[in-house]
Design a protein around this motif. Structure first.
Motif, mmCIF file in Angstrom:
data_model
loop_
_atom_site.group_PDB
_atom_site.id
_atom_site.type_symbol
_atom_site.label_atom_id
_atom_site.label_comp_id
_atom_site.label_asym_id
_atom_site.label_seq_id
_atom_site.Cartn_x
_atom_site.Cartn_y
_atom_site.Cartn_z
ATOM 1 N N SER A 160 0.786 -1.286 -0.163
ATOM 2 C CA SER A 160 0.052 0.145 0.417
ATOM 3 C C SER A 160 0.827 1.405 -0.035
ATOM 4 O O SER A 160 0.094 2.094 -0.134
ATOM 5 C CB SER A 160 -1.034 -0.186 1.251
ATOM 6 O OG SER A 160 -0.303 0.082 2.774
ATOM 7 N N ARG A 161 1.939 1.356 0.486
ATOM 8 C CA ARG A 161 2.519 2.215 0.545
ATOM 9 C C ARG A 161 3.857 2.403 -0.261
ATOM 10 O O ARG A 161 4.637 3.382 -0.332
ATOM 11 C CB ARG A 161 2.880 2.968 2.335
ATOM 12 C CG ARG A 161 2.913 4.265 2.695
ATOM 13 C CD ARG A 161 1.982 5.294 1.906
ATOM 14 N NE ARG A 161 3.004 6.299 2.027
ATOM 15 C CZ ARG A 161 3.691 7.487 1.034
ATOM 16 N NH1 ARG A 161 4.725 6.471 0.023
ATOM 17 N NH2 ARG A 161 4.124 9.048 1.282
ATOM 18 N N TYR B 299 2.389 6.862 -5.123
ATOM 19 C CA TYR B 299 1.329 6.413 -4.356
ATOM 20 C C TYR B 299 0.064 5.109 -5.226
ATOM 21 O O TYR B 299 -0.539 5.683 -5.961
ATOM 22 C CB TYR B 299 -0.279 6.774 -4.005
ATOM 23 C CG TYR B 299 -0.817 6.678 -3.106
ATOM 24 C CD1 TYR B 299 -0.875 6.536 -1.364
ATOM 25 C CD2 TYR B 299 -2.216 6.447 -3.051
ATOM 26 C CE1 TYR B 299 -1.143 5.994 -0.787
ATOM 27 C CE2 TYR B 299 -3.091 5.186 -1.371
ATOM 28 C CZ TYR B 299 -2.317 5.485 -0.751
ATOM 29 O OH TYR B 299 -2.780 4.738 0.783
ATOM 30 N N ASP C 63 -1.446 1.891 -4.850
ATOM 31 C CA ASP C 63 -1.482 1.238 -3.743
ATOM 32 C C ASP C 63 -2.718 0.440 -4.382
ATOM 33 O O ASP C 63 -3.228 0.071 -5.095
ATOM 34 C CB ASP C 63 -2.665 1.910 -3.341
ATOM 35 C CG ASP C 63 -3.115 1.297 -1.362
ATOM 36 O OD1 ASP C 63 -2.819 0.239 -1.226
ATOM 37 O OD2 ASP C 63 -2.994 1.391 -0.818
ATOM 38 N N PRO D 44 -1.003 2.078 6.069
ATOM 39 C CA PRO D 44 0.017 1.733 5.169
ATOM 40 C C PRO D 44 0.785 0.792 6.554
ATOM 41 O O PRO D 44 0.845 -0.498 6.382
ATOM 42 C CB PRO D 44 0.630 3.162 4.626
ATOM 43 C CG PRO D 44 -0.948 3.895 4.329
ATOM 44 C CD PRO D 44 -0.867 4.023 5.088
#
Ligand SMILES: *[C@@H]1O[C@H](CO)[C@@H](O)[C@H](O)[C@H]1NC(C)=O
Ligand SMILES: *[C@@H]1O[C@H](CO)[C@@H](O)[C@H](O)[C@H]1NC(C)=O
Ligand SMILES: *[C@@H]1O[C@H](CO)[C@@H](O)[C@H](O)[C@H]1NC(C)=O
Ligand SMILES: *[C@@H]1O[C@H](CO)[C@@H](O)[C@H](O)[C@H]1NC(C)=O
Ligand SMILES: *[C@@H]1O[C@H](CO)[C@@H](O)[C@H](O)[C@H]1NC(C)=O
Ligand SMILES: *[C@@H]1O[C@H](CO)[C@@H](O)[C@H](O)[C@H]1NC(C)=O
Ligand SMILES: *[C@@H]1O[C@H](CO)[C@@H](O)[C@H](O)[C@H]1NC(C)=O
Ligand SMILES: *[C@@H]1O[C@H](CO)[C@@H](O)[C@H](O)[C@H]1NC(C)=O
Ligand SMILES: *[C@@H]1O[C@H](CO)[C@@H](O)[C@H](O)[C@H]1NC(C)=O
Ligand SMILES: *[C@@H]1O[C@H](CO)[C@@H](O)[C@H](O)[C@H]1NC(C)=O
Ligand SMILES: [Cu+2]
Length: 512
Positions: free
Chosen positions: A184-185, A203, A205, A405
């Motif tokens: 996610s991060r 970003y 994700d 995250p």
């Protein structure tokens, strides 16, 4: 194509770390040959041999998502050619075997040859388990936190990996924290073509703000549950869930030392909690390589603790988030989301309207069903962005849980997500979508009770999304496009293919 799609999705989920791989596959030889086909203990052939598994070429799935076509960082992201950027030969398990060396069973199966379908084990409400079970919950997690995982993590991106020395040990628990973080991060490749600092360029994700959110986390929880079972030698143990919608006084009723730990007014955990001594990882932004090359970052150093758990439930900044975030979401909000028959709607991200997924994830207003960003009126009145249900709970906890995250550093994350998964299960069964998603019973687990079981009525109010006509064909459009995209491999939508009935979950070579 569908199988390829699954490979991408699942690999993106669990293989997709900063290269988290089985320790046995990170020897210099294995890294050079790009082959991860271990001989399991007690066997003589790679992947166990005939009847269990064999070594096979792993196709390069090359994940492309139109939403990311302008994001330079993704062009050099290790996840784009996952896992072939590291390994292009992996175990292909046979029958009901799974795992990187084919010594495990696919979810929901047991027995020496994984031939038996397991009776679904109930995940229970943590507020309704015995003292002994509560104790187990704490000590099982604690043991995972200080037991070394069979998976190791890379301290560099592929580009800079020299050999086995760039892989480090990590605990069973922190492995999962880092997996979630990477999915996610951790998005910056070694040579980003854009300057990181513009959020959009960094970003990427795979696990949130998209159709894959509920199913990614479902698979994630199954892996976490299995790891906790293995580390504690208790194959029948299940993750408990926290039904936050019915919490006492709509405040955190598990924030006591009996459960996840009490806290003081500064958000520090009480020393009487098992979790007070825990250290978090990956909480700092990925450091740049150096001051001039700010487009170079390093992956999270999983060996470097970043702090202690923080939690201060309800103490959110009301100017930023609004008054409702000082308490937990209400059952009526859950009821509202569960009415929506459409799993997801274009553009399949945080601005989707009238989407069960976006309501559940928490970017849509639980009175209108629509995305609601921050509004500032001419008279100066500011309406905060809607953070509902799943997101609401994260922010409400005010602390480690509030940064999505890195939120899995807090064990409360798993109780929260187990409840989110329970709501997904409620939705699947209520709307008869078992043709689209595997019900949990097929995956070996069930819930003590589903949301609003035995109740009905009030099913018609879908806020501004109620307008019946457009959505009668929209339902078909939604599912039709899902099937279309599943077949044609477009990632953001394709993630929802996960757990489709015809799709086997036994496909990811490196983990299951
Ligand atoms: C796998 O990688 C190795 C090492 O780079 C390479 O020699 C081999 O040709 C690759 N195999 C496939 C099928 O791409
Ligand atoms: C796999 O599991 C199913 C039950 O879900 C069983 O019917 C089947 O025989 C198993 N396959 C093998 C090869 O053991
Ligand atoms: C809670 O636990 C008690 C005792 O274990 C049981 O009798 C009761 O049915 C449980 N409640 C629910 C909702 O399952
Ligand atoms: C990593 O863990 C393995 C297994 O516990 C152990 O054999 C190895 O020595 C550890 N490596 C380091 C660098 O601590
Ligand atoms: C990275 O940043 C440096 C300094 O700003 C710049 O000269 C270089 O071209 C950038 N590299 C890439 C691949 O964008
Ligand atoms: C920063 O890293 C780049 C790329 O490795 C290198 O060329 C440059 O000299 C470094 N700058 C400093 C101040 O270390
Ligand atoms: C640990 O992380 C901190 C903060 O990012 C950094 O300043 C420090 O150098 C790191 N320590 C090691 C041993 O890498
Ligand atoms: C969602 O609904 C709002 C309000 O009706 C509308 O302005 C917006 O364009 C819609 N967004 C999408 C993606 O359909
Ligand atoms: C400001 O304007 C909004 C939208 O017109 C209105 O709903 C709100 O009541 C106004 N607030 C004040 C303090 O006048
Ligand atoms: C926690 O609450 C404080 C004060 O209410 C606020 O300033 C802070 O931003 C919150 N932190 C998080 C992580 O939400
Ligand atoms: Cu998440």
């Amino acid at each position: 194509m569908k199988a390829l799609g699954l490979l991408i999705v699942l690999a993106g989920c669990f293989g997709g770390g900063d290269a988290q791989f089985p320790r046995v596959c990170t020897s210099d030889g294995a890294l050079d040959s790009k082959e991860c086909c271990p001989v399991p203990p007690g066997f003589t052939e790679p992947c166990g041999g005939p009847g269990r598994g064999h070594c096979a070429d792993t196709p390069d799935p090359t994940v492309e998502d139109p939403a990311w076509k302008n994001i330079n960082a993704y062009k050099v992201d290790d996840r784009r050619h996952w896992p072939t950027v590291f390994f292009n030969r992996t175990c292909e398990c046979e029958g009901n075997f799974s795992g990187y060396d084919c010594t495990r069973c696919v979810w929901g199966h047991r027995g020496p040859n994984c031939e038996t379908k397991q009776r679904p084990a109930a995940r229970r409400n943590i507020r309704n388990i015995s003292t002994e079970e509560k104790d187990k919950f704490q000590h099982y997690f604690d043991r995972a936190k200080n037991t070394t995982s069979d998976f190791v993590f890379a301290l560099e991106f592929k580009e800079n990996i020299r050999g086995s020395e760039d892989f480090v040990n990590v605990s069973v628990y922190d492995f999962f924290v880092a997996v979630h973080y990477y999915a996610s991060r951790e998005t910056m490749p070694p040579y980003s073509t854009g300057i990181c600092g513009d959020e959009d360029d960094c970003y990427l994700d795979l696990a949130h703000r998209g159709a894959g959110f509920p199913t990614w986390h479902r698979a994630y929880l199954l892996e976490v549950e299995r790891a906790l079972q293995e580390v504690n030698g208790d194959p029948d143990w299940t993750l408990p869930y926290w039904d936050w919608a019915v919490a006492e006084k709509h405040q955190c009723d598990i924030c006591t030392n009996e459960y996840v730990g009490a806290n003081d007014k500064n958000g520090n955990l009480d020393s009487g909690s098992v979790f007070a001594s825990w250290r978090t990882i990956c909480e700092h932004l990925p450091p740049f390589y150096n001051a001039t090359h700010r487009n170079h970052t390093r992956p999270c150093d999983v060996t470097n603790a970043t702090g202690r758990l923080k939690r201060n439930p309800g103490h959110v900044d009301t100017v930023t988030y609004g008054e409702s975030l000082t308490r937990l979401p209400l059952p009526t909000e859950v009821d509202f989301a569960l009415r929506f028959p459409l799993y997801d709607t274009p553009p399949y991200n945080d601005i989707s309207n009238c989407s069960f997924r976006n309501l559940m994830e928490g970017y849509a207003d639980t009175t209108t069903g629509k995305y609601r960003g921050e509004i500032t009126y001419a008279n100066g009145t500011r309406v905060p962005e809607a953070f509902t249900l799943h997101n609401h709970v994260h922010i409400y906890m005010n602390g480690t849980m509030s940064n999505v995250p890195t939120a899995p550093n807090d064990p409360a994350f798993f109780l929260h997500h187990c409840n989110v998964d329970r709501l997904l299960e409620t939705w699947i069964r209520r709307h008869g979508h078992a043709d689209m998603f595997k019900p949990s019973t097929e995956l070996g687990y069930d819930y003590q009770d589903l949301h609003g079981e035995g109740t009905s009525g009030g099913e018609s109010d879908m806020g501004e999304c109620s307008t019946p006509r457009p959505w009668s064909w929209g339902v078909w459009l939604g599912f039709g496009s899902a099937v279309f995209f599943c077949s044609f491999g477009i990632l953001s939508v394709l993630e929802m293919c996960l757990f489709q009935n015809e799709a086997s979950l036994g496909y990811t070579p490196l983990l299951r």
